[in-house]
Design a protein around this motif. Structure first.
Motif, mmCIF file in Angstrom:
data_model
loop_
_atom_site.group_PDB
_atom_site.id
_atom_site.type_symbol
_atom_site.label_atom_id
_atom_site.label_comp_id
_atom_site.label_asym_id
_atom_site.label_seq_id
_atom_site.Cartn_x
_atom_site.Cartn_y
_atom_site.Cartn_z
ATOM 1 N N VAL A 62 0.849 -1.193 0.000
ATOM 2 C CA VAL A 62 0.000 0.000 0.000
ATOM 3 C C VAL A 62 0.881 1.239 0.000
ATOM 4 O O VAL A 62 0.637 2.193 -0.755
ATOM 5 N N GLN A 63 1.929 1.231 0.830
ATOM 6 C CA GLN A 63 2.844 2.376 0.855
ATOM 7 C C GLN A 63 3.540 2.550 -0.491
ATOM 8 O O GLN A 63 3.759 3.677 -0.944
ATOM 9 N N TYR A 64 3.882 1.451 -1.144
ATOM 10 C CA TYR A 64 4.509 1.533 -2.462
ATOM 11 C C TYR A 64 3.576 2.232 -3.446
ATOM 12 O O TYR A 64 3.980 3.150 -4.166
ATOM 13 N N TRP A 65 2.294 1.806 -3.493
ATOM 14 C CA TRP A 65 1.363 2.400 -4.447
ATOM 15 C C TRP A 65 1.055 3.848 -4.112
ATOM 16 O O TRP A 65 0.887 4.677 -5.012
ATOM 17 N N LEU A 66 1.015 4.175 -2.822
ATOM 18 C CA LEU A 66 0.830 5.589 -2.455
ATOM 19 C C LEU A 66 2.029 6.410 -2.915
ATOM 20 O O LEU A 66 1.882 7.544 -3.370
ATOM 21 N N GLY A 67 3.211 5.831 -2.830
ATOM 22 C CA GLY A 67 4.424 6.490 -3.316
ATOM 23 C C GLY A 67 4.423 6.675 -4.817
ATOM 24 O O GLY A 67 5.039 7.602 -5.351
ATOM 25 N N GLN A 68 3.735 5.785 -5.539
ATOM 26 C CA GLN A 68 3.634 5.881 -7.000
ATOM 27 C C GLN A 68 2.561 6.882 -7.426
ATOM 28 O O GLN A 68 2.357 7.094 -8.613
ATOM 29 N N GLY A 69 1.845 7.460 -6.447
ATOM 30 C CA GLY A 69 0.838 8.465 -6.773
ATOM 31 C C GLY A 69 -0.588 7.960 -6.783
ATOM 32 O O GLY A 69 -1.488 8.672 -7.236
ATOM 33 N N ALA A 70 -0.813 6.749 -6.303
ATOM 34 C CA ALA A 70 -2.179 6.219 -6.271
ATOM 35 C C ALA A 70 -2.997 6.975 -5.235
ATOM 36 O O ALA A 70 -2.518 7.269 -4.146
ATOM 37 N N GLN A 71 -4.244 7.291 -5.576
ATOM 38 C CA GLN A 71 -5.149 8.008 -4.680
ATOM 39 C C GLN A 71 -6.145 7.019 -4.075
ATOM 40 O O GLN A 71 -6.844 6.331 -4.810
ATOM 41 N N PRO A 72 -6.224 6.940 -2.739
ATOM 42 C CA PRO A 72 -7.207 6.040 -2.136
ATOM 43 C C PRO A 72 -8.607 6.644 -2.198
ATOM 44 O O PRO A 72 -8.774 7.861 -2.158
ATOM 45 N N THR A 73 -9.617 5.789 -2.310
ATOM 46 C CA THR A 73 -10.999 6.255 -2.252
ATOM 47 C C THR A 73 -11.322 6.606 -0.800
ATOM 48 O O THR A 73 -10.530 6.347 0.104
ATOM 49 N N ASP A 74 -12.484 7.193 -0.565
ATOM 50 C CA ASP A 74 -12.845 7.637 0.784
ATOM 51 C C ASP A 74 -12.816 6.488 1.788
ATOM 52 O O ASP A 74 -12.272 6.622 2.881
ATOM 53 N N ARG A 75 -13.417 5.363 1.449
ATOM 54 C CA ARG A 75 -13.480 4.232 2.380
ATOM 55 C C ARG A 75 -12.093 3.666 2.646
ATOM 56 O O ARG A 75 -11.730 3.382 3.775
ATOM 57 N N VAL A 76 -11.279 3.509 1.608
ATOM 58 C CA VAL A 76 -9.926 2.988 1.781
ATOM 59 C C VAL A 76 -9.085 3.980 2.570
ATOM 60 O O VAL A 76 -8.254 3.583 3.396
ATOM 61 N N ALA A 77 -9.316 5.280 2.371
ATOM 62 C CA ALA A 77 -8.585 6.292 3.137
ATOM 63 C C ALA A 77 -8.876 6.144 4.634
ATOM 64 O O ALA A 77 -7.979 6.306 5.466
ATOM 65 N N ARG A 78 -10.103 5.796 4.978
ATOM 66 C CA ARG A 78 -10.441 5.567 6.393
ATOM 67 C C ARG A 78 -9.700 4.357 6.938
ATOM 68 O O ARG A 78 -9.264 4.354 8.080
ATOM 69 N N PHE A 79 -9.566 3.316 6.128
ATOM 70 C CA PHE A 79 -8.802 2.147 6.556
ATOM 71 C C PHE A 79 -7.344 2.534 6.790
ATOM 72 O O PHE A 79 -6.723 2.100 7.764
ATOM 73 N N LEU A 80 -6.800 3.350 5.893
ATOM 74 C CA LEU A 80 -5.404 3.778 6.023
ATOM 75 C C LEU A 80 -5.214 4.653 7.257
ATOM 76 O O LEU A 80 -4.185 4.576 7.928
ATOM 77 N N GLU A 81 -6.197 5.487 7.567
ATOM 78 C CA GLU A 81 -6.124 6.319 8.770
ATOM 79 C C GLU A 81 -6.115 5.454 10.020
ATOM 80 O O GLU A 81 -5.337 5.701 10.946
ATOM 81 N N SER A 82 -6.952 4.435 10.062
ATOM 82 C CA SER A 82 -6.998 3.579 11.244
ATOM 83 C C SER A 82 -5.732 2.732 11.368
ATOM 84 O O SER A 82 -5.341 2.361 12.476
ATOM 85 N N ALA A 83 -5.072 2.445 10.248
ATOM 86 C CA ALA A 83 -3.821 1.687 10.276
ATOM 87 C C ALA A 83 -2.623 2.592 10.550
ATOM 88 O O ALA A 83 -1.518 2.100 10.759
ATOM 89 N N GLY A 84 -2.831 3.909 10.532
ATOM 90 C CA GLY A 84 -1.745 4.847 10.802
ATOM 91 C C GLY A 84 -0.896 5.168 9.588
ATOM 92 O O GLY A 84 0.189 5.727 9.731
ATOM 93 N N LEU A 85 -1.368 4.837 8.401
ATOM 94 C CA LEU A 85 -0.602 5.101 7.177
ATOM 95 C C LEU A 85 -0.887 6.477 6.590
ATOM 96 O O LEU A 85 -0.169 6.930 5.712
ATOM 97 N N LYS A 86 -1.938 7.111 7.058
ATOM 98 C CA LYS A 86 -2.345 8.397 6.512
ATOM 99 C C LYS A 86 -2.816 9.277 7.655
ATOM 100 O O LYS A 86 -3.395 8.790 8.622
ATOM 101 N N ALA A 87 -2.568 10.564 7.536
ATOM 102 C CA ALA A 87 -3.005 11.498 8.578
ATOM 103 C C ALA A 87 -4.522 11.589 8.598
ATOM 104 O O ALA A 87 -5.170 11.531 7.553
ATOM 105 N N LYS A 88 -5.081 11.712 9.802
ATOM 106 C CA LYS A 88 -6.545 11.828 9.932
ATOM 107 C C LYS A 88 -7.010 13.133 9.325
ATOM 108 O O LYS A 88 -6.402 14.168 9.497
#
Length: 118
Positions: free
Chosen positions: A59-85
């Motif tokens: 997931v971090q690799y794809w975010l580094g490549q410029g992939a944009q998470p959808t709203d629901r996936v962004a919430r998953f990333l926030e709960s995992a600590g990969l993205k700022a709330k």
């Protein structure tokens, strides 16, 4: 090419099961994807650790490549600590619609009518 990290639905009727995938944004929801990054099972309890499973490194690799998470996936990333709330604000969510405002006005008028009659 614009990349997305989103959910692809699987499972049968009324038994959803989602795959978290990295895909081209032009592909259909359940269509071709580049890589499966994890799973999401909404039928499990919210505190279950099997509800959302992700390969964090990919997931971090794809975010580094410029992939944009959808709203629901962004919430998953926030709960995992990969993205700022992100603070979400929908001020119109609590505002009643046209029909309910009309009903409230009628109810208020009816409640005021007997008080005027006395």
């Amino acid at each position: 090419m614009s990349m997305k990290i989103r959910l692809a639905r699987g499972g049968s009727n009324k038994r959803p099961h989602y795959a978290i995938v990295a895909t081209d944004s032009r592909m259909p929801r359940d269509g071709r994807f580049l890589e499966k990054l994890g799973t999401y099972n909404p039928l499990l309890a919210k505190d279950s650790e099997d509800r959302v499973k992700m390969d964090v490194e990919r997931v971090q690799y794809w975010l580094g490549q410029g992939a944009q998470p959808t709203d629901r996936v962004a919430r998953f990333l926030e709960s995992a600590g990969l993205k700022a709330k992100v603070v979400r604000n929908n001020p119109k969510a609590a505002v009643p619609g046209k029909r309910m405002t009309e009903l409230a006005k009628k109810k208020a008028a009816r409640a005021a009518a007997p008080a005027d009659a006395e």
